[in-house]
Design a protein around this motif. Structure first.
Motif, PDB file in Angstrom:
ATOM      1  N   GLN A 103      -5.491  -4.860   1.747  1.00 50.34           N
ATOM      2  CA  GLN A 103      -5.119  -3.640   1.044  1.00 50.34           C
ATOM      3  C   GLN A 103      -3.972  -2.938   1.757  1.00 50.34           C
ATOM      4  OE1 GLN A 103      -8.971  -1.554   0.865  1.00 50.34           O
ATOM      5  NE2 GLN A 103      -8.925  -1.824  -1.350  1.00 50.34           N
ATOM      6  N   ASP A 128      -2.182   2.169  -7.186  1.00 47.57           N
ATOM      7  CA  ASP A 128      -2.517   2.549  -5.821  1.00 47.57           C
ATOM      8  C   ASP A 128      -4.031   2.512  -5.639  1.00 47.57           C
ATOM      9  OD1 ASP A 128      -3.588   4.860  -6.891  1.00 47.57           O
ATOM     10  OD2 ASP A 128      -2.101   6.229  -6.043  1.00 47.57           O
ATOM     11  N   HIS A 129      -4.500   3.084  -4.530  1.00 49.67           N
ATOM     12  CA  HIS A 129      -5.906   3.031  -4.153  1.00 49.67           C
ATOM     13  C   HIS A 129      -6.652   4.317  -4.489  1.00 49.67           C
ATOM     14  CE1 HIS A 129      -3.565   4.959  -1.036  1.00 49.67           C
ATOM     15  NE2 HIS A 129      -4.659   5.560  -0.594  1.00 49.67           N
ATOM     16  N   THR A 130      -6.004   5.295  -5.115  1.00 46.21           N
ATOM     17  CA  THR A 130      -6.636   6.589  -5.364  1.00 46.21           C
ATOM     18  C   THR A 130      -7.311   6.619  -6.732  1.00 46.21           C
ATOM     19  OG1 THR A 130      -4.712   7.635  -6.405  1.00 46.21           O
ATOM     20  CG2 THR A 130      -4.800   7.656  -4.000  1.00 46.21           C
ATOM     21  N   CYS A 172      -2.405  -6.651  -7.228  1.00 46.18           N
ATOM     22  CA  CYS A 172      -3.137  -5.981  -8.299  1.00 46.18           C
ATOM     23  C   CYS A 172      -2.177  -5.086  -9.087  1.00 46.18           C
ATOM     24  CB  CYS A 172      -4.282  -5.158  -7.726  1.00 46.18           C
ATOM     25  SG  CYS A 172      -5.688  -6.155  -7.219  1.00 46.18           S
ATOM     26  N   TYR A 193      -4.588   7.673  -9.279  1.00 51.16           N
ATOM     27  CA  TYR A 193      -3.332   6.909  -9.176  1.00 51.16           C
ATOM     28  C   TYR A 193      -2.139   7.815  -8.885  1.00 51.16           C
ATOM     29  CZ  TYR A 193      -6.487   3.713 -11.590  1.00 51.16           C
ATOM     30  OH  TYR A 193      -7.580   2.955 -11.947  1.00 51.16           O
ATOM     31  N   TYR A 216      -9.984  -6.787 -10.494  1.00 47.22           N
ATOM     32  CA  TYR A 216     -10.309  -6.438  -9.109  1.00 47.22           C
ATOM     33  C   TYR A 216     -11.635  -5.682  -9.039  1.00 47.22           C
ATOM     34  CZ  TYR A 216      -9.666  -3.508  -4.854  1.00 47.22           C
ATOM     35  OH  TYR A 216      -9.814  -2.838  -3.663  1.00 47.22           O
ATOM     36  N   MET A 229      -6.073  -4.353 -12.483  1.00 52.96           N
ATOM     37  CA  MET A 229      -7.030  -3.619 -11.651  1.00 52.96           C
ATOM     38  C   MET A 229      -8.466  -3.836 -12.124  1.00 52.96           C
ATOM     39  SD  MET A 229      -7.535  -1.414  -9.196  1.00 52.96           S
ATOM     40  CE  MET A 229      -8.363   0.066  -8.633  1.00 52.96           C
ATOM     41  N   PHE A 268       0.868  -1.178   0.000  1.00 56.05           N
ATOM     42  CA  PHE A 268       0.000   0.000   0.000  1.00 56.05           C
ATOM     43  C   PHE A 268       0.906   1.229   0.000  1.00 56.05           C
ATOM     44  CE2 PHE A 268      -3.122   2.854   2.180  1.00 56.05           C
ATOM     45  CZ  PHE A 268      -4.226   2.605   1.379  1.00 56.05           C
ATOM     46  N   THR A 286       0.582  -1.007  -4.716  1.00 55.91           N
ATOM     47  CA  THR A 286      -0.609  -1.641  -5.262  1.00 55.91           C
ATOM     48  C   THR A 286      -1.803  -1.292  -4.373  1.00 55.91           C
ATOM     49  OG1 THR A 286      -1.560  -3.766  -5.973  1.00 55.91           O
ATOM     50  CG2 THR A 286      -0.228  -3.783  -3.979  1.00 55.91           C
ATOM     51  N   CYS A 287      -2.985  -1.787  -4.754  1.00 58.57           N
ATOM     52  CA  CYS A 287      -4.182  -1.559  -3.938  1.00 58.57           C
ATOM     53  C   CYS A 287      -4.616  -2.822  -3.197  1.00 58.57           C
ATOM     54  CB  CYS A 287      -5.334  -1.057  -4.808  1.00 58.57           C
ATOM     55  SG  CYS A 287      -5.899  -2.255  -6.023  1.00 58.57           S
ATOM     56  N   LEU A 288      -3.991  -3.957  -3.522  1.00 56.46           N
ATOM     57  CA  LEU A 288      -4.306  -5.218  -2.846  1.00 56.46           C
ATOM     58  C   LEU A 288      -3.167  -6.180  -3.119  1.00 56.46           C
ATOM     59  CD1 LEU A 288      -6.604  -6.933  -1.344  1.00 56.46           C
ATOM     60  CD2 LEU A 288      -7.016  -7.925  -3.601  1.00 56.46           C
TER      61      LEU A 288
END
Length: 382
Positions: free
Chosen positions: A79, A162-164, A352, A167, A325, A322, A43, A68-70
């Motif tokens: 995550q 990433d999780h945003t 991911c 990105y 996912y 992604m 993360f 990554t996001c996961l």
């Protein structure tokens, strides 16, 4: 022969505790052989808190990887987690390099890789590859530059994620530092046992209509059957509203007509001129059709691919798009859980991906490097 051991931590604020957890799980004194490499997946906030740097500084070998996001390793899936996968060997060696990607990226790639290749009498068997996720230089552009510099040595890896929503914190990782615009590579030298595998879309669900790419510029799809990309997509029944709301889940399947398996491209945006901005190269002369992706396809293709690979000899590296996912919705760990179940006690890494890098064999069995979307790519190393 390559052996592997994995570790994971959720300690995102306490660097000392994270280092203790990782080093204890890795059992460095008993598990390390002559040469080792660490592969990081995490993360993005681990870079901001200092935990990423502390963990890599505590390890007596180079570390490469990406955010990554996961991700999953050592039976852990989450995550907000950092995983370390260690490759270690007495008869294989690892050489790492970080290459800034700017306006003259082709010169930078060529210069850096020419110097690295000169260090060994024999070329590396593989480059583990971690690409920055950039608007100005696409994954395929970097892949092409690497191929030109190396003569087509196999590449396997992922683009940072990433999780945003935009990105903006997606970064590659090199020895504890995180970079927005740096290509990170690890050469695997020697004679390891390597195999590549992909879990792609179910070909039986592709649309029957096939078209010809008649104009393009790298990853920009300009013309299809002599029409603009938008005109073609509307002609086969996709409305402007569907295109505007669902670009990320409309897979374009590209057949290069050279004997390799078709590769899948995501459509990221439509330009005012009716061109499609895609997730990889769209070469003129290739044929095009529309694919389909759903939850059942994601889980079944991954399960079918990973089951024959899972044993205690070596390690399985898996990077999944992604888009796969997102298709899983609220059950977004389901693909990782399929791999965990198949792996059992064997070491593995799942993460991911913002773009998957994996070679495919052509009609003569020669490996050619490709940048993929909508795909889960696998590398078995032993």
């Amino acid at each position: 022969m390559i052996r592997s051991v994995t570790a994971a931590t959720r300690e995102i604020d306490d660097a000392e505790a994270a280092v203790a957890e990782i080093t204890a799980a890795l059992g460095l004194e008993k598990n390390l052989r002559k040469n080792s490499l660490g592969i990081i997946s995490c993360f993005s906030d681990f870079a901001d808190t200092g935990v990423l740097k502390a963990v890599c500084d505590a390890l007596p070998f180079d570390c490469v990887g990406a955010t990554t996001c996961l991700c999953a390793a050592r039976a852990e899936i989450d995550q907000i987690i950092l995983t370390v996968t260690v490759l270690t060997s007495d008869d294989c060696d690892f050489k790492t390099i970080g290459i800034p990607i700017g306006d003259k990226y082709e010169d930078s790639v060529n210069s850096a890789l020419t110097a690295l290749l000169a260090q060994n009498e024999k070329p590396p068997a593989l480059f583990l590859s971690y690409f920055p996720l950039m608007n100005t230089v696409s994954g395929d552009m970097m892949l092409t530059a690497i191929d030109k510099a190396t003569g087509g040595i196999p590449l396997f890896g992922t683009a940072a994620l990433d999780h945003t929503m935009d990105y903006s914190t997606a970064k590659t990782v090199y020895n504890g530092e995180a970079f927005r615009e740096k290509l990170v590579l690890a050469a695997v030298c020697g004679a390891p046992h390597i195999s590549f595998h992909i879990a792609a879309l179910d070909e039986s669900k592709f649309r029957s209509q096939k078209a010809l790419i008649t104009a393009s510029a790298g990853n920009i799809l300009i013309g299809v059957n002599g029409k603009t990309a938008l005109e073609y997509l509307e002609e086969i029944g996709l409305t402007k509203a569907e295109l505007a709301s669902g670009l990320g889940v409309i897979p374009l399947v590209v057949d290069h007509k050279d004997g390799t398996k078709p590769v899948v491209r995501a459509v990221f945006a439509l330009t005012p001129d009716g061109h499609a901005v895609c997730g990889g190269a769209m070469p003129v002369g290739a044929t095009l059709t529309i694919g389909h992706v759903d939850r059942g396809d994601v889980l079944q293709t991954t399960e079918n691919t990973v089951k024959p690979l899972a044993d205690k000899e070596g390690v399985v590296l898996s990077y999944s798009c992604m888009a796969r996912y997102l298709v899983l919705g609220a059950d977004n760990t389901a693909e990782a859980e399929k791999i965990r179940a198949a792996a059992g006690e064997a070491p593995y890494l799942f993460a991911c991906s913002g773009g998957e890098i994996c070679p495919l064999p052509d009609a003569d069995g020669r490996l050619k490097n490709f940048y993929h979307n909508y795909t889960n790519v696998f590398c078995k190393l032993s």
